[in-house]
Design a protein around this motif. Sequence first.
Motif, PDB file in Angstrom:
ATOM      1  N   ASP A   1      30.056 -38.493 -22.141  1.00  0.00           N
ATOM      2  CA  ASP A   1      30.963 -37.766 -23.032  1.00  0.00           C
ATOM      3  C   ASP A   1      30.412 -36.351 -23.236  1.00  0.00           C
ATOM      4  O   ASP A   1      29.321 -36.190 -23.787  1.00  0.00           O
ATOM      5  CB  ASP A   1      31.050 -38.513 -24.367  1.00  0.00           C
ATOM      6  N   PRO A   2      31.140 -35.317 -22.790  1.00  0.00           N
ATOM      7  CA  PRO A   2      30.602 -33.956 -22.878  1.00  0.00           C
ATOM      8  C   PRO A   2      30.871 -33.281 -24.227  1.00  0.00           C
ATOM      9  O   PRO A   2      30.428 -32.160 -24.450  1.00  0.00           O
ATOM     10  CB  PRO A   2      31.388 -33.226 -21.772  1.00  0.00           C
ATOM     11  N   TYR A   3      31.584 -33.963 -25.146  1.00  0.00           N
ATOM     12  CA  TYR A   3      32.113 -33.321 -26.362  1.00  0.00           C
ATOM     13  C   TYR A   3      31.035 -32.639 -27.193  1.00  0.00           C
ATOM     14  O   TYR A   3      31.188 -31.504 -27.628  1.00  0.00           O
ATOM     15  CB  TYR A   3      32.852 -34.370 -27.193  1.00  0.00           C
TER      16      TYR A   3
ATOM     17  N   TRP B   1      42.034 -39.618 -33.439  1.00  0.00           N
ATOM     18  CA  TRP B   1      41.785 -38.299 -34.051  1.00  0.00           C
ATOM     19  C   TRP B   1      42.613 -37.173 -33.437  1.00  0.00           C
ATOM     20  O   TRP B   1      42.945 -36.212 -34.096  1.00  0.00           O
ATOM     21  CB  TRP B   1      40.313 -37.882 -33.924  1.00  0.00           C
ATOM     22  N   HIS B   2      42.897 -37.265 -32.152  1.00  0.00           N
ATOM     23  CA  HIS B   2      43.462 -36.108 -31.449  1.00  0.00           C
ATOM     24  C   HIS B   2      44.893 -36.328 -30.955  1.00  0.00           C
ATOM     25  O   HIS B   2      45.334 -35.669 -30.006  1.00  0.00           O
ATOM     26  CB  HIS B   2      42.541 -35.709 -30.292  1.00  0.00           C
ATOM     27  N   ILE B   3      45.620 -37.241 -31.617  1.00  0.00           N
ATOM     28  CA  ILE B   3      47.019 -37.477 -31.242  1.00  0.00           C
ATOM     29  C   ILE B   3      47.799 -36.170 -31.380  1.00  0.00           C
ATOM     30  O   ILE B   3      47.721 -35.499 -32.413  1.00  0.00           O
ATOM     31  CB  ILE B   3      47.648 -38.583 -32.147  1.00  0.00           C
TER      32      ILE B   3
ATOM     33  N   GLY C   1      38.510 -39.752 -27.044  1.00  0.00           N
ATOM     34  CA  GLY C   1      39.328 -38.796 -27.789  1.00  0.00           C
ATOM     35  C   GLY C   1      40.605 -38.370 -27.083  1.00  0.00           C
ATOM     36  O   GLY C   1      41.509 -37.808 -27.703  1.00  0.00           O
ATOM     37  N   ASN C   2      40.685 -38.586 -25.771  1.00  0.00           N
ATOM     38  CA  ASN C   2      41.791 -38.096 -24.922  1.00  0.00           C
ATOM     39  C   ASN C   2      41.920 -36.568 -24.994  1.00  0.00           C
ATOM     40  O   ASN C   2      43.016 -36.010 -24.924  1.00  0.00           O
ATOM     41  CB  ASN C   2      43.140 -38.772 -25.283  1.00  0.00           C
ATOM     42  N   ILE C   3      40.768 -35.894 -25.162  1.00  0.00           N
ATOM     43  CA  ILE C   3      40.813 -34.420 -25.086  1.00  0.00           C
ATOM     44  C   ILE C   3      39.797 -33.846 -24.087  1.00  0.00           C
ATOM     45  O   ILE C   3      39.922 -32.692 -23.699  1.00  0.00           O
ATOM     46  CB  ILE C   3      40.615 -33.740 -26.459  1.00  0.00           C
TER      47      ILE C   3
END
Length: 155
Positions: free
Chosen positions: A123-125, A42-44, A11-13
């Motif tokens: 992945d901690p999301y 999704w997170h651009i 996600g690059n977040i």
Amino acid sequence: MSIKILMVCLGNICRSPLAEGILASKLPKNKFTVDSAGTGSWHIGNSPDERSISVGKKNKVDISSQRGRQFSTADFDTFDYIYVMDSSNYSHVLELAKTQDHKEKVQMILNDLFPNENVDVPDPYFGLPNGFEIVYNMLDEVCEVISKKLIEKHS
Ligand code: 4NP
């Protein structure tokens, strides 16, 4: 000329913004540039996840001004080193590689702690809040190794 390093997750977040901030904090700015990207779109343009910003802040790594962007084939030419967080990121990035030179730039980040074991940064999301602490500590430990290697190699 600056040595360029790219950190990649989904996600690059969550993970790659922390990896970017942590590694950048350990490298001299006049010689190295660190960036991050996600394989997903999704997170651009978005800020990092609040939980990543918060664990970074606690450790004096400010990632709040970063914005999400998607990995693209052009990144293979721009960057000297591409570190991915997990094996799914690895497959997605490798699918976009056009040459052997591109493929050889891509490494699973934790292989610098556990050579050839291809261990994932989880992945901690969707996970528990302390997932972000765990990810921070893993990335801090491996970025310490990577920064020393890079400084020695490019001195
Ligand atoms: P990251 O975590 O890859 O560490 O940034 C994720 C963030 C968002 C999503 C997936 C993973 N998502 O599906 O929106």
